[in-house]
Motif scaffolding. Structure first.
Motif, PDB file in Angstrom:
ATOM      1  N   MET A 294       0.820  -1.216   0.000  1.00 39.56           N
ATOM      2  CA  MET A 294       0.000   0.000   0.000  1.00 39.56           C
ATOM      3  C   MET A 294       0.851   1.262   0.000  1.00 39.56           C
ATOM      4  SD  MET A 294      -3.278  -0.887   2.421  1.00 39.56           S
ATOM      5  CE  MET A 294      -2.338  -1.560   3.789  1.00 39.56           C
ATOM      6  N   ALA A 295       2.006   1.199   0.642  1.00 40.78           N
ATOM      7  CA  ALA A 295       2.885   2.370   0.694  1.00 40.78           C
ATOM      8  C   ALA A 295       3.417   2.726  -0.686  1.00 40.78           C
ATOM      9  CB  ALA A 295       4.046   2.120   1.648  1.00 40.78           C
ATOM     10  N   ASP A 296       3.515   1.751  -1.586  1.00 40.96           N
ATOM     11  CA  ASP A 296       3.970   2.027  -2.945  1.00 40.96           C
ATOM     12  C   ASP A 296       2.898   2.734  -3.778  1.00 40.96           C
ATOM     13  OD1 ASP A 296       6.519   0.970  -2.640  1.00 40.96           O
ATOM     14  OD2 ASP A 296       5.866  -1.070  -3.110  1.00 40.96           O
ATOM     15  N   GLY A 297       1.658   2.672  -3.333  1.00 33.55           N
ATOM     16  CA  GLY A 297       0.569   3.337  -4.039  1.00 33.55           C
ATOM     17  C   GLY A 297       0.201   4.660  -3.394  1.00 33.55           C
ATOM     18  N   GLU A 298      -1.023   5.117  -3.667  1.00 33.79           N
ATOM     19  CA  GLU A 298      -1.453   6.434  -3.197  1.00 33.79           C
ATOM     20  C   GLU A 298      -2.389   6.376  -2.010  1.00 33.79           C
ATOM     21  OE1 GLU A 298      -3.190   8.566  -6.407  1.00 33.79           O
ATOM     22  OE2 GLU A 298      -1.338   8.725  -7.579  1.00 33.79           O
ATOM     23  N   LEU A 299      -2.840   5.177  -1.620  1.00 36.85           N
ATOM     24  CA  LEU A 299      -3.862   5.095  -0.585  1.00 36.85           C
ATOM     25  C   LEU A 299      -3.407   5.691   0.738  1.00 36.85           C
ATOM     26  CD1 LEU A 299      -6.648   4.033   0.331  1.00 36.85           C
ATOM     27  CD2 LEU A 299      -5.472   1.954   1.055  1.00 36.85           C
ATOM     28  N   LEU A 300      -2.244   5.255   1.244  1.00 34.42           N
ATOM     29  CA  LEU A 300      -1.781   5.721   2.553  1.00 34.42           C
ATOM     30  C   LEU A 300      -1.445   7.206   2.526  1.00 34.42           C
ATOM     31  CD1 LEU A 300       0.435   2.740   3.777  1.00 34.42           C
ATOM     32  CD2 LEU A 300      -1.992   3.183   4.169  1.00 34.42           C
ATOM     33  N   ALA A 301      -0.817   7.667   1.436  1.00 31.74           N
ATOM     34  CA  ALA A 301      -0.487   9.090   1.332  1.00 31.74           C
ATOM     35  C   ALA A 301      -1.757   9.939   1.277  1.00 31.74           C
ATOM     36  CB  ALA A 301       0.362   9.328   0.090  1.00 31.74           C
ATOM     37  N   LYS A 302      -2.761   9.458   0.558  1.00 34.26           N
ATOM     38  CA  LYS A 302      -4.032  10.174   0.454  1.00 34.26           C
ATOM     39  C   LYS A 302      -4.717  10.255   1.810  1.00 34.26           C
ATOM     40  CE  LYS A 302      -8.398   9.936  -2.147  1.00 34.26           C
ATOM     41  NZ  LYS A 302      -9.321   9.492  -1.079  1.00 34.26           N
ATOM     42  N   ARG A 303      -4.700   9.152   2.520  1.00 29.55           N
ATOM     43  CA  ARG A 303      -5.336   9.137   3.839  1.00 29.55           C
ATOM     44  C   ARG A 303      -4.569  10.005   4.821  1.00 29.55           C
ATOM     45  NH1 ARG A 303      -7.306   3.690   7.086  1.00 29.55           N
ATOM     46  NH2 ARG A 303      -8.429   4.803   8.743  1.00 29.55           N
ATOM     47  N   ALA A 304      -3.249   9.991   4.762  1.00 27.36           N
ATOM     48  CA  ALA A 304      -2.436  10.823   5.656  1.00 27.36           C
ATOM     49  C   ALA A 304      -2.684  12.301   5.408  1.00 27.36           C
ATOM     50  CB  ALA A 304      -0.962  10.493   5.465  1.00 27.36           C
ATOM     51  N   GLU A 305      -2.821  12.669   4.143  1.00 26.02           N
ATOM     52  CA  GLU A 305      -3.078  14.074   3.821  1.00 26.02           C
ATOM     53  C   GLU A 305      -4.444  14.513   4.329  1.00 26.02           C
ATOM     54  OE1 GLU A 305      -3.029  17.069  -0.067  1.00 26.02           O
ATOM     55  OE2 GLU A 305      -2.910  14.895  -0.331  1.00 26.02           O
ATOM     56  N   GLU A 306      -5.441  13.656   4.192  1.00 27.97           N
ATOM     57  CA  GLU A 306      -6.783  13.996   4.670  1.00 27.97           C
ATOM     58  C   GLU A 306      -6.823  14.171   6.176  1.00 27.97           C
ATOM     59  OE1 GLU A 306      -9.044  10.732   3.269  1.00 27.97           O
ATOM     60  OE2 GLU A 306      -9.258  11.492   1.205  1.00 27.97           O
ATOM     61  N   GLN A 307      -5.999  13.442   6.888  1.00 31.74           N
ATOM     62  CA  GLN A 307      -6.031  13.470   8.344  1.00 31.74           C
ATOM     63  C   GLN A 307      -4.865  14.254   8.942  1.00 31.74           C
ATOM     64  OE1 GLN A 307      -6.293   9.312   9.417  1.00 31.74           O
ATOM     65  NE2 GLN A 307      -8.442   9.185   8.821  1.00 31.74           N
ATOM     66  N   HIS A 308      -4.198  15.043   8.098  1.00 26.24           N
ATOM     67  CA  HIS A 308      -3.123  15.939   8.553  1.00 26.24           C
ATOM     68  C   HIS A 308      -1.995  15.174   9.239  1.00 26.24           C
ATOM     69  CE1 HIS A 308      -6.027  19.051   7.667  1.00 26.24           C
ATOM     70  NE2 HIS A 308      -6.879  18.479   8.496  1.00 26.24           N
ATOM     71  N   LEU A 309      -1.545  14.116   8.588  1.00 25.40           N
ATOM     72  CA  LEU A 309      -0.487  13.292   9.155  1.00 25.40           C
ATOM     73  C   LEU A 309       0.751  13.244   8.275  1.00 25.40           C
ATOM     74  CD1 LEU A 309      -2.655  10.285  10.385  1.00 25.40           C
ATOM     75  CD2 LEU A 309      -1.622  12.062  11.787  1.00 25.40           C
ATOM     76  N   LEU A 310       0.885  14.184   7.352  1.00 24.64           N
ATOM     77  CA  LEU A 310       2.070  14.208   6.503  1.00 24.64           C
ATOM     78  C   LEU A 310       3.283  14.680   7.283  1.00 24.64           C
ATOM     79  CD1 LEU A 310       0.615  15.702   3.204  1.00 24.64           C
ATOM     80  CD2 LEU A 310       1.110  13.318   3.713  1.00 24.64           C
ATOM     81  N   GLY A 311       4.459  14.287   6.847  1.00 23.52           N
ATOM     82  CA  GLY A 311       5.681  14.706   7.526  1.00 23.52           C
ATOM     83  C   GLY A 311       5.859  16.211   7.521  1.00 23.52           C
TER      84      GLY A 311
END
Length: 335
Positions: free
Chosen positions: A234-251
């Motif tokens: 999943m980390a190789d795709g967009e799902l986790l990054a998309k979810r992190a951005e929605e929930q304000h969890l980006l680095g």
């Protein structure tokens, strides 16, 4: 000698000859337990984070089927982030970190081997029973030379990449990729892709049914709790990054310190995440290893406080205990 100096110079080891006061230990214990319990419940209701549902390959393949297929094709071709990562998963070099001669990632080697083509695509497809077309496609793919396999994968991946690029730029997607929102199925028109379209169509169906999650969690261990493979997939795709951005969890948002949304999280992690926001860690390819080294040194200094001259003597130079127990020392002075 001053009165304060005499007070601090008294021998604290002598027997107590002053007055005593009644003290109900059981009562104080009960009060403390009740107060702490009420505080814990109230703070949990006000500030605890929500119980978010976990991300799965099934969810990803249903919400972002085109991205799932594009990522799966990279796994098949060995061009994904996981495939090129390096130790402890494979012999790649994309994410190998070091600090001068200190290269622990290389020293420990591959301890959790992952062959993305077989583990993520071919082996899960073999679990599908009674599909003669899929069996023929797998046989054709495995019998072909490496160069031909790469060409098939690239031919299939190209329309998918063009589709995702067009969606990101708000342009009309190419007609070579058709997405059916009612069934979440994807039809890819590509020439020179060999058996790859058949394999990917079956893999998408397997993932949407939840079977791929189960296939990747199956292992020879007693406890089936190793989520490394599906998480890396999943980390190789967009799902986790998309979810992190929605929930304000980006680095870029100091995400490691936060729970989902505006809920408070692991504030004790601020000391670790702080280093990622400043140079030279911020722009370094070896940031993870450098931060580990810095935190290890700081932790070692903290552990060695009782052995550091000057630092270990601070409690004696600042006799806070005498201020807390001042009644005791006043009575001792009168005696």
């Amino acid at each position: 000698m001053s009165r304060l100096g005499k007070l601090f110079s008294r021998d604290d080891t002598q027997p107590w000859h002053g007055a005593y006061a009644p003290y109900d230990l059981v009562k104080e214990l009960c009060v403390a337990v009740v107060v702490v319990t009420l505080l814990a419940v109230a703070l949990a209701v006000l500030f605890s984070s929500p119980d978010e549902k976990p991300s799965t390959l099934g969810q990803w393949s249903r919400e972002l089927p085109v991205n799932f297929l594009g990522t799966a094709t990279k796994q098949l071709n060995g061009t994904s982030g996981t495939a090129e990562y390096g130790p402890p998963y494979n012999n790649g070099t994309a994410s190998v970190q070091h600090a001068a001669f200190f290269r622990p990632q290389e020293w420990f080697g591959v301890s959790h081997p992952i062959d993305t083509a077989n583990d993520y695509v071919i082996d899960p497809l073999r679990t599908i029973p009674g599909d003669t077309a899929l069996r023929a496609a797998l046989a054709e793919y495995e019998a072909a030379p490496e160069k031909t396999r790469k060409a098939w994968g690239e031919a299939y991946a190209k329309p998918l990449e063009e589709y995702e690029t067009a969606v990101e730029e708000n342009k009309t997607p190419p007609h070579t990729v058709k997405l059916d929102p009612s069934t979440d199925s994807v039809s890819v028109t590509s020439s020179g892709a060999g058996p790859v379209p058949t394999m990917m169509t079956r893999l998408l169906s397997l993932a949407q049914s939840g079977g791929l999650d189960g296939a990747l969690l199956t292992s020879h261990q007693f406890y089936q709790t190793d989520y490394t493979k599906p998480l890396l997939y999943m980390a190789d795709g967009e799902l986790l990054a998309k979810r992190a951005e929605e929930q304000h969890l980006l680095g870029t948002q100091w995400g490691m310190m936060n729970e989902t949304g505006s809920f408070p999280g692991q504030s004790w992690l601020w000391l670790y995440t702080f280093w990622y926001q400043i140079e030279p860690f911020k722009s370094s390819h070896n940031a993870d290893l450098l931060v580990i080294i810095v935190m290890s040194v700081l932790s070692l200094l903290f552990v060695c406080v009782p052995f550091l001259p000057g630092v270990r003597d601070l409690p004696r130079g600042i006799p806070i205990h005498r201020l807390i127990w001042r009644e005791h020392y006043r009575s001792q002075r009168r005696a």
